[in-house]
Design a protein around this motif. Structure first.
Motif, PDB file in Angstrom:
ATOM      1  N   UNK A 158      -0.362 -12.373  -4.143  1.00 50.82           N
ATOM      2  CA  UNK A 158       0.217 -13.237  -5.368  1.00 50.82           C
ATOM      3  C   UNK A 158       1.642 -13.017  -5.077  1.00 50.82           C
ATOM      4  N   UNK A 159       2.373 -13.961  -5.637  1.00 49.60           N
ATOM      5  CA  UNK A 159       3.760 -13.952  -5.734  1.00 49.60           C
ATOM      6  C   UNK A 159       4.448 -14.587  -7.004  1.00 49.60           C
ATOM      7  N   UNK A 160       5.763 -13.956  -7.479  1.00 48.57           N
ATOM      8  CA  UNK A 160       6.124 -14.393  -8.582  1.00 48.57           C
ATOM      9  C   UNK A 160       7.640 -14.228  -8.748  1.00 48.57           C
ATOM     10  N   UNK A 161       8.305 -14.943  -9.380  1.00 48.82           N
ATOM     11  CA  UNK A 161       9.766 -14.646  -9.524  1.00 48.82           C
ATOM     12  C   UNK A 161       9.822 -13.698 -10.627  1.00 48.82           C
ATOM     13  N   UNK A 162      10.704 -12.697 -10.561  1.00 52.74           N
ATOM     14  CA  UNK A 162      10.696 -11.767 -11.727  1.00 52.74           C
ATOM     15  C   UNK A 162      11.959 -10.982 -11.809  1.00 52.74           C
ATOM     16  N   UNK A 163      12.379 -10.432 -12.794  1.00 53.52           N
ATOM     17  CA  UNK A 163      13.680  -9.686 -13.106  1.00 53.52           C
ATOM     18  C   UNK A 163      13.435  -8.422 -13.373  1.00 53.52           C
ATOM     19  N   UNK A 164      12.037  -8.043 -13.263  1.00 55.41           N
ATOM     20  CA  UNK A 164      11.604  -6.576 -13.717  1.00 55.41           C
ATOM     21  C   UNK A 164      11.703  -5.611 -12.736  1.00 55.41           C
ATOM     22  N   UNK A 165      12.138  -4.380 -13.286  1.00 58.72           N
ATOM     23  CA  UNK A 165      12.263  -3.144 -12.220  1.00 58.72           C
ATOM     24  C   UNK A 165      10.891  -2.832 -11.508  1.00 58.72           C
ATOM     25  N   UNK A 166      11.043  -1.916 -10.761  1.00 56.62           N
ATOM     26  CA  UNK A 166       9.820  -1.356 -10.168  1.00 56.62           C
ATOM     27  C   UNK A 166       8.870  -0.801 -10.862  1.00 56.62           C
ATOM     28  N   UNK A 167       9.269  -0.265 -12.039  1.00 52.10           N
ATOM     29  CA  UNK A 167       8.269   0.583 -12.906  1.00 52.10           C
ATOM     30  C   UNK A 167       7.208  -0.674 -13.507  1.00 52.10           C
ATOM     31  N   UNK A 168       7.915  -1.569 -13.703  1.00 54.83           N
ATOM     32  CA  UNK A 168       7.067  -2.631 -14.422  1.00 54.83           C
ATOM     33  C   UNK A 168       6.175  -3.250 -13.227  1.00 54.83           C
ATOM     34  N   UNK A 169       6.570  -3.429 -12.185  1.00 56.11           N
ATOM     35  CA  UNK A 169       5.928  -3.798 -11.049  1.00 56.11           C
ATOM     36  C   UNK A 169       4.557  -3.090 -10.791  1.00 56.11           C
ATOM     37  N   UNK A 170       5.060  -1.755 -10.855  1.00 52.96           N
ATOM     38  CA  UNK A 170       3.741  -0.776 -10.803  1.00 52.96           C
ATOM     39  C   UNK A 170       2.763  -0.840 -11.881  1.00 52.96           C
ATOM     40  N   UNK A 171       3.205  -1.436 -12.973  1.00 53.04           N
ATOM     41  CA  UNK A 171       2.175  -1.616 -14.127  1.00 53.04           C
ATOM     42  C   UNK A 171       1.320  -2.863 -13.694  1.00 53.04           C
ATOM     43  N   UNK A 172       2.016  -3.832 -13.168  1.00 54.98           N
ATOM     44  CA  UNK A 172       1.136  -4.993 -12.674  1.00 54.98           C
ATOM     45  C   UNK A 172       0.328  -4.753 -11.847  1.00 54.98           C
ATOM     46  N   UNK A 173       0.512  -3.888 -10.796  1.00 51.28           N
ATOM     47  CA  UNK A 173      -0.373  -3.652  -9.710  1.00 51.28           C
ATOM     48  C   UNK A 173      -1.477  -2.720 -10.333  1.00 51.28           C
ATOM     49  N   UNK A 174      -1.342  -2.061 -11.171  1.00 51.29           N
ATOM     50  CA  UNK A 174      -2.490  -1.143 -11.728  1.00 51.29           C
ATOM     51  C   UNK A 174      -3.189  -1.977 -12.542  1.00 51.29           C
ATOM     52  N   UNK A 175      -2.560  -2.901 -13.431  1.00 58.24           N
ATOM     53  CA  UNK A 175      -3.341  -3.873 -14.103  1.00 58.24           C
ATOM     54  C   UNK A 175      -4.289  -4.827 -13.391  1.00 58.24           C
ATOM     55  N   UNK A 176      -3.791  -5.251 -12.207  1.00 63.02           N
ATOM     56  CA  UNK A 176      -4.559  -6.089 -11.293  1.00 63.02           C
ATOM     57  C   UNK A 176      -5.734  -5.319 -10.686  1.00 63.02           C
ATOM     58  N   UNK A 177      -5.537  -4.061 -10.171  1.00 60.95           N
ATOM     59  CA  UNK A 177      -6.498  -3.018  -9.769  1.00 60.95           C
ATOM     60  C   UNK A 177      -7.616  -3.075 -10.974  1.00 60.95           C
ATOM     61  N   UNK A 178      -7.157  -2.675 -12.153  1.00 63.63           N
ATOM     62  CA  UNK A 178      -8.112  -2.562 -13.268  1.00 63.63           C
ATOM     63  C   UNK A 178      -8.893  -3.778 -13.475  1.00 63.63           C
ATOM     64  N   UNK A 179      -8.339  -4.952 -13.351  1.00 57.54           N
ATOM     65  CA  UNK A 179      -8.991  -6.317 -13.696  1.00 57.54           C
ATOM     66  C   UNK A 179     -10.120  -6.436 -12.544  1.00 57.54           C
ATOM     67  N   UNK A 180      -9.784  -6.148 -11.317  1.00 58.86           N
ATOM     68  CA  UNK A 180     -10.537  -6.397 -10.004  1.00 58.86           C
ATOM     69  C   UNK A 180     -11.665  -5.456 -10.402  1.00 58.86           C
ATOM     70  N   UNK A 181     -11.639  -4.311 -10.685  1.00 61.08           N
ATOM     71  CA  UNK A 181     -12.526  -3.119 -10.800  1.00 61.08           C
ATOM     72  C   UNK A 181     -13.702  -3.733 -11.910  1.00 61.08           C
TER      73      UNK A 181
END
Length: 850
Positions: A494-517
């Motif tokens: 997945x790819x997207x344009x973002x202004x978010x910091x790395x902390x938010x990117x981590x939350x996105x990654x964790x949310x994706x993992x939770x959704x897939x699980x």
């Protein structure tokens, strides 16, 4: 006297007048017939030449479409090429084959294979005409045709070659093969073939037909056609039957009945009408043949704009001929506004020096839709002055729709409907171009954990359901991904344009993992997978930076997976450095395999009570030409990542089978050889058959071979294939032994659930036996467990007499370690055996054979 001569004089005068009138009328009739026949032949020659050039260039255009697909990466595999070739061949039945010729001039792919088997593997550089044309097409970087040649598939035809370059390098050639007889018949149609003979000559060589003279030669008309770097001379000749039908017998009738003027006039009129009917019938047959073709024909007088439009021309656009006037204005009115603005008008056309005109545009159908039209026309000149434009219109709507469908299929994953990796870089580059200065493009590469176990346990249909569910969850995500793609297998990006910091990117990654699980319901069962995520950002601009970011995300994904399941990792440069190092090591491993640098070293195993040699453990070593002897731990992980471990395992197994025969010669007919089987090899459903084939070939008893398995392998998601292989090996007579016993999490269950004949206590329980007060009790418990279950117990890593003395007091059966002997190549075993026997002669020992 004058009365007697009058009738004679009158008769002579009348006869002379009748003969003169007959001859004059005969000449007029014949000249009229010949002029009309020549005009029809010339008209047909113009139409035939235009249609033939259109057919040839249409096929060349299709080949050029494949060529552009190769060059821009949309076609990248033999399967892609085969699909594109099949789509073209479905449209053009005269094409014998569309082949792929590699850069060495060898045909390595034939489409279709049936009927073209003889061409596969053919080296075109060994054939004069194909080799010359191949070189010419490469030099000119364009499609080139051969002279008429005998085809490898049999028969006579033509071959064309279009070079394919990528990044300035020649990838190969697309080879178009067609039979000229099928192409010409397709252009002519069966109705016209009965009336005309066609001859095509290329530089003196006959492409089609024959050059024999016939009675129709004086009516023949010649035209030239240019295609693929070749110039063909077309000769259209009316057949004898057509000439015979047109032949008049007025002169004979007039001479036979010259004395009866009325009869001569009646016969003349009757013959004239009959000839008119014949000419009308011929014209009607020609019109029917034109109507039956798939192309619309048109003929425009450039001075008066008088226009002929064939019935098929109207039919292509949904009209009947009487619904719209046959005029140039009708043609211009039906053009798409955008195309009408760019299509040249007749005054512009006649100013050009070109004779052949080609263009593609859209015309409005009666139902309001737009029809894709390919126009091929010829500017006809008389006395150097342009007089007519004659040509064809071909309906390309279905072909263009199929091409769009193929283009969509080439960039879309069939299963999930997501974009595939072919168009990924282009999509991300578009996002890159519209991103602002304070935005960055984040890429997350996602790999599913435990997916293979679902495929193995529940079947591929279940696996497909899981992949589609994951794709839907990515689409439905609230994070607004602009790009979602399936990279293949169980990987997504997945790819997207973002202004978010790395902390938010981590939350996105964790949310994706939770959704897939979250479980996926299939056949009343909960299917569960996890996910690992690699994160990278597109740095810089341009396509290269996009490709680099995709690779970086993959490197980060591999780093995340090394730390466990459900993890994520941001790309770091050190990861790339490690990946490059692994890649270099993998290449070195491949070279080492070719040079035969891998071999087993053998560490002896003895009976602790009698000192009898019971076997050897085969340990993989790499005799590196620069670094010396390397242990397995130094290169096996890289070999596994490069998918070379199975080839190494195969060679190791072959070597230990041969070593077992050599050990027999040392008077040790019952000594076993242990070999470790990698997890990847254990997952191969053909493992048991391949090992049995090897021992049968070398004539080794499978009972002499011990298959060492790590406890972690047995617990690896309990793969069904691995379990079947373990039991299959035991049934085949191989011994199964559990290595590093006691270091896993389920040692007792491993002993109970698998046919284990020997366990090996790990060195970690030996090293601190005299310093850690808990180790003696743990070690003795493990040994007692094996004895109580009737399983032989071997202790690894015994390096001192004190350690041996401890285990002699237990129920340990066998030991292995530096105290007994270090790992050694096969050629050092005889000396070690002699030395050991001399120092520790076992009871009942058989002397070593000379």
């Amino acid at each position: 006297m004058r009365r007697a001569n009058w009738p004679s004089t009158t008769a002579m005068i009348i006869a002379a007048l009748l003969v003169f009138a007959t001859a004059f009328l005969n000449k007029i009739v014949r000249q009229t017939q010949e002029d009309h026949t020549i005009s029809i032949v010339q008209t047909f020659a113009d139409e035939f030449a235009a249609r033939l050039e259109e057919k040839l260039l249409t096929r060349v255009a299709m080949v050029d479409l494949l060529r552009r697909g190769w060059e821009d990466g949309r076609i990248d595999t033999a399967s892609d090429f085969g699909e594109g070739a099949a789509a073209i061949q479905s449209q053009f039945p005269d094409i014998q084959a569309i082949n792929w010729v590699n850069s060495d001039g060898v045909i390595i792919q034939v489409n279709p294979l049936e009927g073209n088997e003889a061409a596969l593997g053919l080296n075109l550089r060994d054939l004069d005409e194909p080799a010359s044309t191949l070189e010419s097409s490469t030099r000119m970087n364009s499609f080139r045709l051969t002279r008429p040649i005998m085809l490898a598939q049999g028969g006579r035809g033509l071959a064309g070659y279009a070079p394919v370059f990528r990044n300035g390098n020649l990838l190969g050639h697309i080879n178009l093969v067609f039979r000229t007889d099928l192409l010409i018949r397709l252009v002519m149609g069966s109705a016209i073939e009965a009336s005309y003979a066609i001859t095509l000559v290329d530089d003196g060589g006959v492409v089609y037909g024959n050059t024999e003279q016939s009675s129709g030669t004086k009516y023949a008309s010649e035209r030239s056609v240019e295609a693929g770097g070749r110039s063909w001379i077309i000769t259209v000749t009316p057949r004898d039957a057509l000439i015979d039908e047109a032949r008049s017998f007025i002169d004979e009738a007039l001479l036979a009945t010259g004395l009866i003027l009325a009869l001569v006039i009646a016969v003349t009129i009757n013959e004239w009408e009959r000839n008119k009917r014949k000419l009308k019938e011929r014209e009607d047959r020609f019109a029917l043949a034109i109507e039956g073709t798939s192309d619309g024909l048109y003929d425009i007088n450039v001075e008066t704009l008088d226009t002929y439009l064939s019935p098929r021309w109207y039919q292509m656009l949904g009209y009947k001929p009487d619904e719209m006037p046959a005029s140039y204005e009708t043609f211009r009115t039906l053009l798409h506004p955008q195309d009408a603005a760019t299509l040249p008008l007749i005054p512009e056309i006649i100013q050009t020096d070109r004779e052949l005109l080609e263009g593609e545009f859209r015309m409005r159908h009666k139902n309001g839709t737009w029809v894709d039209i390919l126009s091929r026309s010829r500017l006809v000149r008389e006395g150097g002055r342009p007089t007519r434009i004659v040509g064809t219109h071909v309906d390309l709507t279905e072909l263009r729709a199929e091409q769009r469908k193929l283009r969509r299929a080439a960039v879309t994953d069939d299963l999930t409907g997501l974009r595939n990796r072919r168009e990924l870089e282009e999509l991300l580059q578009e996002e890159q171009e519209i991103s602002t200065s304070n935005e960055r493009i984040c890429l997350m590469r996602i790999d599913l954990d435990r997916f293979k176990s679902i495929n193995d346990r529940d079947g591929h249909d279940a696996g497909d359901i899981v992949l589609c569910a994951v794709a839907d969850r990515l689409r439905e995500s609230t994070f607004g991904f602009q790009t979602i793609a399936r990279m293949g297998g169980d990987e997504f990006l997945v790819g997207w344009r973002t202004r978010a910091h790395d902390d938010h990117i981590v939350q996105v990654a964790r949310s994706l993992v939770a959704a897939i699980e979250a479980p996926v319901i299939y056949a009343n069962k909960d299917l569960r997978v996890g996910a690992s995520v690699g994160i990278a950002f597109i740095e810089g601009t341009g396509r290269a930076s996009v490709g680099e970011a995709i690779v970086n995300a993959d490197i980060a994904l591999k780093a995340a997976k090394k730390t466990g399941r459900g993890r994520h990792a941001f790309f770091q440069q050190s990861m790339r450095d490690a990946a490059l190092k692994d890649a270099a090591l993998a290449l070195d491993i491949r070279d080492g395999l070719e040079r035969g640098e891998f071999e087993p070293y053998f560490q002896p195993q003895i009976d602790i009570k009698s000192n009898r040699i019971v076997g050897f453990e085969a340990l993989l070593r790499w005799n590196h030409q620069e670094l010396g002897v390397l242990s397995a731990a130094q290169f096996v992980p890289a070999a596994e990542n490069a998918h070379l471990i199975e080839e190494i395992d195969d060679r190791m197994f072959r070597e230990i089978c041969l070593a077992t025969k050599a050990i027999d010669e040392l008077g040790l007919p019952h000594a076993t050889v242990s070999i470790n089987i990698s997890t990847a090899r254990l997952m191969n459903s053909e493992l048991v058959d391949r090992l049995l084939w090897e021992v049968d070939r070398i004539t080794v008893n499978p009972a002499r071979i011990c298959i060492e398995l790590l406890e972690s392998t047995l617990l690896n998601e309990r793969m069904e294939t691995a379990v079947n292989n373990i039991y299959g090996l035991a049934r085949a007579g191989f011994r199964i032994e559990l290595d590093d016993f006691g270091t896993g999490h389920a040692a007792i269950s491993s002993l109970c659930n698998f046919p284990v004949s020997r366990i090996k206590i790990d060195r970690t329980f030996v090293a601190g036996i005299h310093s850690d007060p808990s180790l003696p009790a743990i070690t003795e418990t493990l040994i007692d467990l094996g004895n109580n279950l009737g399983i032989t117990v071997l202790v690894e890593g015994v390096e001192s007499e004190a350690e041996r003395a401890f285990f002699e007091k237990t129920k340990c059966d066998e030991i292995q370690g530096f105290l007994v002997g270090r790992p050694m190549p096969l050629n050092q075993i005889p000396a070690w055996v002699r030395k050991w026997i001399a120092a520790h002669p076992p009871v009942g020992f058989t002397q070593i054979r000379a």
